[in-house]
Design a protein around this motif. Structure first.
Motif, PDB file in Angstrom:
ATOM      1  N   LEU A 193     -13.387  48.752  27.091  1.00 25.27           N
ATOM      2  CA  LEU A 193     -14.531  48.303  26.298  1.00 25.27           C
ATOM      3  C   LEU A 193     -14.443  46.813  26.036  1.00 25.27           C
ATOM      4  N   THR A 221     -16.736  44.061  27.953  1.00 25.24           N
ATOM      5  CA  THR A 221     -17.580  43.233  27.083  1.00 25.24           C
ATOM      6  C   THR A 221     -17.388  41.759  27.410  1.00 25.24           C
ATOM      7  N   VAL A 278     -26.833  45.927  24.386  1.00 26.51           N
ATOM      8  CA  VAL A 278     -25.389  46.199  24.438  1.00 26.51           C
ATOM      9  C   VAL A 278     -24.747  46.028  23.073  1.00 26.51           C
ATOM     10  N   GLY A 307     -25.878  48.735  20.685  1.00 26.46           N
ATOM     11  CA  GLY A 307     -25.309  50.035  21.027  1.00 26.46           C
ATOM     12  C   GLY A 307     -23.908  50.223  20.482  1.00 26.46           C
ATOM     13  N   HIS A 308     -23.078  49.202  20.575  1.00 23.72           N
ATOM     14  CA  HIS A 308     -21.710  49.314  20.065  1.00 23.72           C
ATOM     15  C   HIS A 308     -21.702  49.477  18.554  1.00 23.72           C
ATOM     16  N   ALA A 364     -23.050  53.052  17.655  1.00 24.38           N
ATOM     17  CA  ALA A 364     -22.037  54.089  17.869  1.00 24.38           C
ATOM     18  C   ALA A 364     -20.982  54.042  16.768  1.00 24.38           C
ATOM     19  N   LEU A 372     -16.467  48.990  17.256  1.00 26.88           N
ATOM     20  CA  LEU A 372     -16.474  50.342  17.793  1.00 26.88           C
ATOM     21  C   LEU A 372     -15.054  50.855  18.006  1.00 26.88           C
ATOM     22  N   TRP A 410     -18.408  58.691  22.013  1.00 23.04           N
ATOM     23  CA  TRP A 410     -19.167  57.441  21.873  1.00 23.04           C
ATOM     24  C   TRP A 410     -18.472  56.282  22.565  1.00 23.04           C
ATOM     25  N   ARG A 436     -18.946  56.826  26.371  1.00 22.86           N
ATOM     26  CA  ARG A 436     -20.345  56.604  26.749  1.00 22.86           C
ATOM     27  C   ARG A 436     -20.695  55.129  26.710  1.00 22.86           C
ATOM     28  N   MET A 437     -20.222  54.417  25.682  1.00 23.52           N
ATOM     29  CA  MET A 437     -20.529  52.997  25.579  1.00 23.52           C
ATOM     30  C   MET A 437     -19.815  52.182  26.649  1.00 23.52           C
ATOM     31  N   ASP A 460     -21.982  52.805  29.797  1.00 22.63           N
ATOM     32  CA  ASP A 460     -23.257  52.105  29.635  1.00 22.63           C
ATOM     33  C   ASP A 460     -23.055  50.611  29.846  1.00 22.63           C
TER      34      ASP A 460
END
Length: 233
Positions: A13, A17, A48, A51-52, A55, A87, A113, A116-117, A120
């Motif tokens: 993640l 990022t 983006v 979304g983080h 979640a 997150l 989560w 999924r993140m 994504d």
């Protein structure tokens, strides 16, 4: 549950990022994103980062929350990094395998989560930089995550049509059956199907997420085109 280790998702993640931030920082904020033309680069960044944070909020509260897009500040790189960190901290504090609300009833855990993140984010990193690469194990996990998402797509239900997605670089294969309630899927390398799509695992992720057309499709073309149209997010 055949997932990657929790610490791998946490590391990916933050790494993804950073890659995403580098890619979008090299582009004009008002440029239309070719692979999702309803968005500009700025919209992509907002999506983006929001979304983080969204979640993380669900994990902290253990319930569905209203979704409101947050506009990134001028320092979007730091803002994106802060969202990823938030997150990761939420998952660590709650516990990866601890029960929380999610929209996927088979995976009611905080780690859903995070996973999924990550996937994504991978797709949107390719939106910003189509030339990027992806580790094969993470790509294979992304195929499974996308198919798990498709379980919730009523428009992919069918009358027993079958498809097979084969990763040419790993030999792994995912078999999908379209049924009235929705799709059924799993790793079944030797199973026959009406349609077979073969590509490296990285490309399968992009194909399933409609970021590229496959170059190798064998079998019933009408079955494939029906799947392609139904897989719109």
């Amino acid at each position: 549950m055949d997932w990657l280790p929790p610490e791998r998702y946490a590391a990916e993640l933050e790494a993804e990022t950073a890659r995403f931030a580098t890619a979008v920082s090299a582009l004009p904020a008002n440029r239309v994103v070719p692979t999702c033309p309803e968005w500009t680069v700025k919209d992509l960044v907002n999506h983006v980062g929001t979304g983080h944070r969204y979640a993380a909020l669900i994990i902290k509260t253990d319930q569905m929350q209203p979704y409101e897009v947050i506009t990134a500040p001028a320092d979007q790189t730091a803002w994106l990094a802060d969202g990823a960190r938030e997150l990761n901290e939420a998952v660590e504090e709650r516990g990866f395998h601890e029960r929380v609300w999610t929209w996927q009833p088979r995976h009611l855990i905080a780690g859903f989560w995070l996973r999924r993140m990550v996937h994504d984010l991978v797709v949107h990193r390719f939106d910003a930089d189509p030339s990027g690469d992806l580790a094969t194990d993470l790509a294979a996990d992304g195929v499974a995550d996308t198919l798990g998402t498709f379980e919730m797509f009523d428009r992919l239900s069918g009358e027993g049509e079958t498809l097979r997605f084969v990763a040419s670089d790993t030999g792994r294969a995912w078999h999908v059956t379209r049924t009235k309630p929705g799709i059924e899927w799993g790793e079944r390398p030797g199973a026959a199907a009406e349609v077979t799509v073969t590509a490296p695992a990285r490309d399968l992720v992009l194909i399933l997420n409609r970021r590229m057309r496959p170059s190798a499709v064998e079998g019933e073309r009408a079955v494939w085109e029906s799947w392609w149209e139904g897989s719109r997010f």
